[in-house]
Design an enzyme around this catalytic site. Structure first.
Site: not given
Lengths: 277, 277
Positions: A147, A223, A256
């Site tokens: 991320s 996600d 995620h």
């Protein structure tokens, strides 16, 4: 360097350490796993850069990298994601800025510029410590991240292709200068002049001529940040135009979280080991 | 059963669920991992019982069981270690008693007997839920645990050899009736008459005639609780006298943490899978 904890794991040692950082103006914590083979020979180093809200501990607890790192003989270094301490300015109610959200850059704007200098901390301070205290072959370094940390990994690799021989990312923020959750941070850390943001944006670095041999990127299709924050297709376009190798794997049904990361961690470590020799 | 969270992991699904427990007089949380193969066939179930201070989350986060459970086609169930909630009596400053320290028994003494009934919760309530909601072959169950949960695994297996086909433990409390950190808990939960403690003590269960085919036990030599709290040699003596198979592995340099557990988790899951078919 102070030892906070060390524990035997998969034949090697998972340690947590702290150092007084000049760049960040205070104590910084980081984790290092060293495989058993590091007792006998220098090992390649893979950096794992974590995402928003994380410390060094999240991937250490949930990333499940040790079994494979032990097998492949990799040292894994996991830095924190921002300066820490009561003396560090922050926006406590904002998880996308301040503590836990350093965005792997050196801030230029007051009051953030005094402490928010994660780029110098991770690229200058920590490598010197790792080289001094561990059996690390600093000529063989790779970088990976998740991320916000995927953004860090991609931009560090593009800016330092001589240092990093391999790069991979889990669900990276590929264009932070236009994503809702990162634009405000770049503006506060770097000021309103967007030209200064370009060297902290993987797609714009590529547009400006930065190159790296090839990337591995995994992205979960479930996600929740995919469409607004992550948008791996922007990296795909940039890499295609620039003739940069990109293995982009859309992973059906993954979110995620660290459940996604840990599922594909083995693949990423194997990718790095293959390129680090 | 209420779904708290579900995430895809290693092709399967890691879920966290809650249920209103009659036995514990309140809501109880537990984690279940189901491998992808559970979409097509019934899978064996392995219960992981956690140690003092833990919830369902510790082993879910740090135990690193999913990769191998997915490969072997095992469902892994991780219960909590005590009743929870503001209405549940507790000794908040005592980590060896009360919340986080249910010791896998049904308390008989007030005020604990109203809520502290983890034996009924785990042996009756949760199996009914698991059988109803997951593709679980309840004819093929194994049980494993860590520390206080190792005590739980050993005693559950010895009391229910028809239900559990396999049992293993990481650093189990093998004789809680004499160990400093568990004697006070047994006295408060079960009263001063020690005869009632015997069915919650693996070594005394064996002395009283309980039998199980064989155990796998791993124990770290650098475990700070080894000499006073764990003492695997007492289990070794009891098993030798009773002709019970025991594979006791003293693991050089490992401590009591999840770094120890995750290192040997694969071995334990393979042990269970082999016996569960």
């Amino acid at each position: 360097m102070k030892i906070i904890s060390e524990a035997k794991s998969h034949g090697g040692c998972q340690g947590v350490y702290s150092t007084t950082s000049e760049a960040c103006g205070g104590d910084m914590t980081f984790a290092v796993f060293r495989p058993i083979v590091a007792k006998e020979q220098l090992c390649p180093v893979v950096w794992f850069l974590s995402g928003l809200t994380c410390t060094h501990a999240n991937v250490m607890d949930k990333g499940e990298y040790r079994r494979m790192a032990a097998e492949l003989g990799l040292i894994i270094v996991c830095p924190d994601t921002s300066p820490r301490g009561d003396h560090v300015p922050d926006e406590p109610d904002n998880w996308q800025f301040g503590k836990g959200a350093g965005f792997y850059l050196d801030a230029t704007q007051a009051p953030w510029s005094r402490h928010y200098r994660m780029e110098t901390h991770i690229l200058d301070e920590l490598p010197a410590l790792v080289a001094a205290h561990f059996a690390a072959d600093m000529g063989r370094q790779g970088v990976m991240g998740h991320s916000m940390g995927g953004h860090g990994a991609l931009t560090f690799a593009l800016k330092h292709p001589d240092r990093f021989k391999s790069c991979s990312a889990f669900a990276p923020i590929v264009q932070p200068s236009t994503a809702d959750w990162s634009r405000p941070a770049l503006e506060k850390y770097l000021g309103a002049d967007e030209s200064g943001w370009r060297r902290h944006d993987a797609t714009l670095l590529i547009e400006d001529g930065a190159r790296f041999p090839e990337f591995l990127v995994d992205q979960g299709t479930a996600d929740g940040f995919l469409d607004a924050g992550l948008r791996p297709w922007l990296l795909e376009e940039a890499c295609q135009k620039a003739d940069i190798g990109l293995t982009l794997r859309m992973q059906e049904g993954y979110d995620h979280s660290y459940h996604f990361i840990s599922t594909f961690m083995d693949d990423h470590l194997a990718w790095h080991a293959e390129r680090l020799g």
